[in-house]
Design a protein around this motif. Structure first.
Motif, PDB file in Angstrom:
ATOM      1  N   LEU A   1     -12.725  16.356  -7.217  1.00  0.00           N
ATOM      2  CA  LEU A   1     -11.320  16.645  -7.021  1.00  0.00           C
ATOM      3  C   LEU A   1     -10.571  16.150  -8.242  1.00  0.00           C
ATOM      4  CD1 LEU A   1      -9.356  13.985  -6.113  1.00  0.00           C
ATOM      5  CD2 LEU A   1     -10.937  14.081  -4.217  1.00  0.00           C
ATOM      6  N   ARG A   2      -9.497  16.811  -8.572  1.00  0.00           N
ATOM      7  CA  ARG A   2      -8.676  16.404  -9.704  1.00  0.00           C
ATOM      8  C   ARG A   2      -7.652  15.414  -9.170  1.00  0.00           C
ATOM      9  NH1 ARG A   2      -9.355  18.833 -13.991  1.00  0.00           N
ATOM     10  NH2 ARG A   2      -9.833  20.839 -13.072  1.00  0.00           N
ATOM     11  N   ILE A   3      -7.593  14.238  -9.794  1.00  0.00           N
ATOM     12  CA  ILE A   3      -6.656  13.205  -9.348  1.00  0.00           C
ATOM     13  C   ILE A   3      -5.303  13.458  -9.996  1.00  0.00           C
ATOM     14  CG2 ILE A   3      -6.165  10.734  -9.340  1.00  0.00           C
ATOM     15  CD1 ILE A   3      -9.204  10.265  -9.405  1.00  0.00           C
ATOM     16  N   PRO A   4      -4.255  13.665  -9.199  1.00  0.00           N
ATOM     17  CA  PRO A   4      -2.930  13.891  -9.769  1.00  0.00           C
ATOM     18  C   PRO A   4      -2.459  12.684 -10.596  1.00  0.00           C
ATOM     19  CG  PRO A   4      -2.969  14.435  -7.433  1.00  0.00           C
ATOM     20  CD  PRO A   4      -4.255  13.754  -7.738  1.00  0.00           C
ATOM     21  N   ARG A   5      -1.616  12.953 -11.569  1.00  0.00           N
ATOM     22  CA  ARG A   5      -1.153  11.920 -12.502  1.00  0.00           C
ATOM     23  C   ARG A   5      -0.588  10.697 -11.785  1.00  0.00           C
ATOM     24  NH1 ARG A   5       1.024  12.834 -18.251  1.00  0.00           N
ATOM     25  NH2 ARG A   5      -0.899  13.961 -18.028  1.00  0.00           N
ATOM     26  N   GLU A   6       0.156  10.895 -10.714  1.00  0.00           N
ATOM     27  CA  GLU A   6       0.770   9.744 -10.040  1.00  0.00           C
ATOM     28  C   GLU A   6      -0.248   8.861  -9.306  1.00  0.00           C
ATOM     29  OE1 GLU A   6       1.666  13.369  -7.339  1.00  0.00           O
ATOM     30  OE2 GLU A   6       1.639  12.978  -9.478  1.00  0.00           O
ATOM     31  N   TYR A   7      -1.493   9.320  -9.205  1.00  0.00           N
ATOM     32  CA  TYR A   7      -2.550   8.535  -8.573  1.00  0.00           C
ATOM     33  C   TYR A   7      -3.599   8.053  -9.573  1.00  0.00           C
ATOM     34  CZ  TYR A   7      -0.736  10.326  -4.157  1.00  0.00           C
ATOM     35  OH  TYR A   7       0.061  10.639  -3.101  1.00  0.00           O
ATOM     36  N   GLU A   8      -3.363   8.227 -10.850  1.00  0.00           N
ATOM     37  CA  GLU A   8      -4.351   7.841 -11.866  1.00  0.00           C
ATOM     38  C   GLU A   8      -4.731   6.371 -11.731  1.00  0.00           C
ATOM     39  OE1 GLU A   8      -3.132   8.701 -15.840  1.00  0.00           O
ATOM     40  OE2 GLU A   8      -3.352  10.856 -15.561  1.00  0.00           O
TER      41      GLU A   8
ATOM     42  N   MET B   1       0.852  -1.179   0.000  1.00  0.00           N
ATOM     43  CA  MET B   1       0.000   0.000   0.000  1.00  0.00           C
ATOM     44  C   MET B   1       0.894   1.237   0.000  1.00  0.00           C
ATOM     45  SD  MET B   1      -3.361   0.704   2.217  1.00  0.00           S
ATOM     46  CE  MET B   1      -2.959   1.574   3.690  1.00  0.00           C
ATOM     47  N   SER B   2       0.551   2.201  -0.795  1.00  0.00           N
ATOM     48  CA  SER B   2       1.336   3.425  -0.914  1.00  0.00           C
ATOM     49  C   SER B   2       1.123   4.313   0.302  1.00  0.00           C
ATOM     50  CB  SER B   2       0.922   4.170  -2.172  1.00  0.00           C
ATOM     51  OG  SER B   2       1.594   5.387  -2.254  1.00  0.00           O
ATOM     52  N   THR B   3       2.223   4.867   0.810  1.00  0.00           N
ATOM     53  CA  THR B   3       2.123   5.761   1.962  1.00  0.00           C
ATOM     54  C   THR B   3       2.291   7.215   1.557  1.00  0.00           C
ATOM     55  OG1 THR B   3       4.468   5.482   2.434  1.00  0.00           O
ATOM     56  CG2 THR B   3       2.927   4.023   3.594  1.00  0.00           C
ATOM     57  N   SER B   4       2.483   7.470   0.252  1.00  0.00           N
ATOM     58  CA  SER B   4       2.638   8.853  -0.190  1.00  0.00           C
ATOM     59  C   SER B   4       1.285   9.561  -0.133  1.00  0.00           C
ATOM     60  CB  SER B   4       3.217   8.906  -1.597  1.00  0.00           C
ATOM     61  OG  SER B   4       2.322   8.313  -2.498  1.00  0.00           O
ATOM     62  N   GLU B   5       1.332  10.836   0.078  1.00  0.00           N
ATOM     63  CA  GLU B   5       0.105  11.620   0.094  1.00  0.00           C
ATOM     64  C   GLU B   5       0.367  12.953  -0.581  1.00  0.00           C
ATOM     65  OE1 GLU B   5       0.010  13.613   4.466  1.00  0.00           O
ATOM     66  OE2 GLU B   5      -0.582  11.512   4.369  1.00  0.00           O
ATOM     67  N   ARG B   6      -0.708  13.577  -0.975  1.00  0.00           N
ATOM     68  CA  ARG B   6      -0.605  14.860  -1.666  1.00  0.00           C
ATOM     69  C   ARG B   6      -1.830  15.687  -1.329  1.00  0.00           C
ATOM     70  NH1 ARG B   6       0.554  15.666  -8.027  1.00  0.00           N
ATOM     71  NH2 ARG B   6       0.166  17.885  -8.057  1.00  0.00           N
ATOM     72  N   HIS B   7      -1.642  16.962  -1.114  1.00  0.00           N
ATOM     73  CA  HIS B   7      -2.726  17.892  -0.821  1.00  0.00           C
ATOM     74  C   HIS B   7      -3.407  18.264  -2.138  1.00  0.00           C
ATOM     75  CE1 HIS B   7      -4.650  21.029   1.659  1.00  0.00           C
ATOM     76  NE2 HIS B   7      -4.731  21.656   0.506  1.00  0.00           N
ATOM     77  N   VAL B   8      -4.731  18.125  -2.191  1.00  0.00           N
ATOM     78  CA  VAL B   8      -5.492  18.504  -3.388  1.00  0.00           C
ATOM     79  C   VAL B   8      -6.642  19.395  -2.965  1.00  0.00           C
ATOM     80  CG1 VAL B   8      -4.905  16.431  -4.692  1.00  0.00           C
ATOM     81  CG2 VAL B   8      -6.955  16.436  -3.286  1.00  0.00           C
ATOM     82  N   ARG B   9      -7.150  20.166  -3.900  1.00  0.00           N
ATOM     83  CA  ARG B   9      -8.291  21.045  -3.620  1.00  0.00           C
ATOM     84  C   ARG B   9      -9.567  20.413  -4.167  1.00  0.00           C
ATOM     85  NH1 ARG B   9      -6.959  25.903  -1.551  1.00  0.00           N
ATOM     86  NH2 ARG B   9      -4.826  26.572  -1.875  1.00  0.00           N
ATOM     87  N   LEU B  10     -10.636  20.651  -3.447  1.00  0.00           N
ATOM     88  CA  LEU B  10     -11.956  20.217  -3.883  1.00  0.00           C
ATOM     89  C   LEU B  10     -12.603  21.351  -4.663  1.00  0.00           C
ATOM     90  CD1 LEU B  10     -13.158  18.617  -0.533  1.00  0.00           C
ATOM     91  CD2 LEU B  10     -12.122  17.456  -2.481  1.00  0.00           C
ATOM     92  N   PHE B  11     -13.456  21.015  -5.625  1.00  0.00           N
ATOM     93  CA  PHE B  11     -14.167  22.037  -6.390  1.00  0.00           C
ATOM     94  C   PHE B  11     -15.545  21.517  -6.751  1.00  0.00           C
ATOM     95  CE2 PHE B  11     -11.883  19.444  -9.427  1.00  0.00           C
ATOM     96  CZ  PHE B  11     -12.748  19.312 -10.505  1.00  0.00           C
ATOM     97  N   ARG B  12     -16.361  22.390  -7.294  1.00  0.00           N
ATOM     98  CA  ARG B  12     -17.716  22.028  -7.700  1.00  0.00           C
ATOM     99  C   ARG B  12     -17.755  21.792  -9.199  1.00  0.00           C
ATOM    100  NH1 ARG B  12     -21.181  20.190  -4.078  1.00  0.00           N
ATOM    101  NH2 ARG B  12     -20.711  21.149  -2.111  1.00  0.00           N
ATOM    102  N   ASN B  13     -18.453  20.733  -9.587  1.00  0.00           N
ATOM    103  CA  ASN B  13     -18.718  20.434 -10.985  1.00  0.00           C
ATOM    104  C   ASN B  13     -20.237  20.286 -11.073  1.00  0.00           C
ATOM    105  OD1 ASN B  13     -18.783  19.604 -13.599  1.00  0.00           O
ATOM    106  ND2 ASN B  13     -17.687  17.686 -13.278  1.00  0.00           N
ATOM    107  N   GLY B  14     -20.919  21.381 -11.399  1.00  0.00           N
ATOM    108  CA  GLY B  14     -22.379  21.376 -11.319  1.00  0.00           C
ATOM    109  C   GLY B  14     -22.795  21.267  -9.871  1.00  0.00           C
ATOM    110  N   ARG B  15     -23.631  20.282  -9.573  1.00  0.00           N
ATOM    111  CA  ARG B  15     -24.079  20.081  -8.191  1.00  0.00           C
ATOM    112  C   ARG B  15     -23.193  19.093  -7.430  1.00  0.00           C
ATOM    113  NH1 ARG B  15     -30.418  19.209  -7.907  1.00  0.00           N
ATOM    114  NH2 ARG B  15     -29.592  18.193  -6.088  1.00  0.00           N
ATOM    115  N   ASN B  16     -22.158  18.550  -8.101  1.00  0.00           N
ATOM    116  CA  ASN B  16     -21.294  17.557  -7.476  1.00  0.00           C
ATOM    117  C   ASN B  16     -20.002  18.171  -6.967  1.00  0.00           C
ATOM    118  OD1 ASN B  16     -22.944  15.252  -8.110  1.00  0.00           O
ATOM    119  ND2 ASN B  16     -22.308  15.521 -10.224  1.00  0.00           N
TER     120      ASN B  16
END
Length: 80
Positions: free
Chosen positions: A19-26, A1-16
């Motif tokens: 979050l944008r998934i960084p490339r290394e977590y695709e 299991m990966s122990t790396s973490e990354r701070h990401v921002r949440l945003f709105r897409n319509g009513r949902n």
């Protein structure tokens, strides 16, 4: 299991909320399953073909299965 973490921002897409998934977590594929466990969101890729892979590892059953439809009328004799 990966122990790396990354701070990401949440945003709105319509009513949902999104979050944008960084490339290394695709994730592989085009679909994912999401579930909530307490305050955690778990996102897993949908893995196709897992049932077939599991069945291919199993040995055939040697039990006799009864003919469960022997007392039923033939399909041609049924009027819908």
């Amino acid at each position: 299991m990966s122990t790396s973490e990354r701070h990401v921002r949440l945003f709105r897409n319509g009513r949902n909320q999104a979050l944008r998934i960084p490339r290394e977590y695709e994730l592989e594929g085009e679909e994912a399953i999401i579930r909530k466990e307490g305050d955690r969101l778990i996102v897993e890729p949908v893995r196709k073909g897992r049932l077939l892979a599991l069945l291919s590892t199993m040995t055939p059953l040697k039990e006799y299965f009864p003919n469960v439809d022997e007392d039923l009328p033939a399909q041609d004799d049924v009027t819908l």
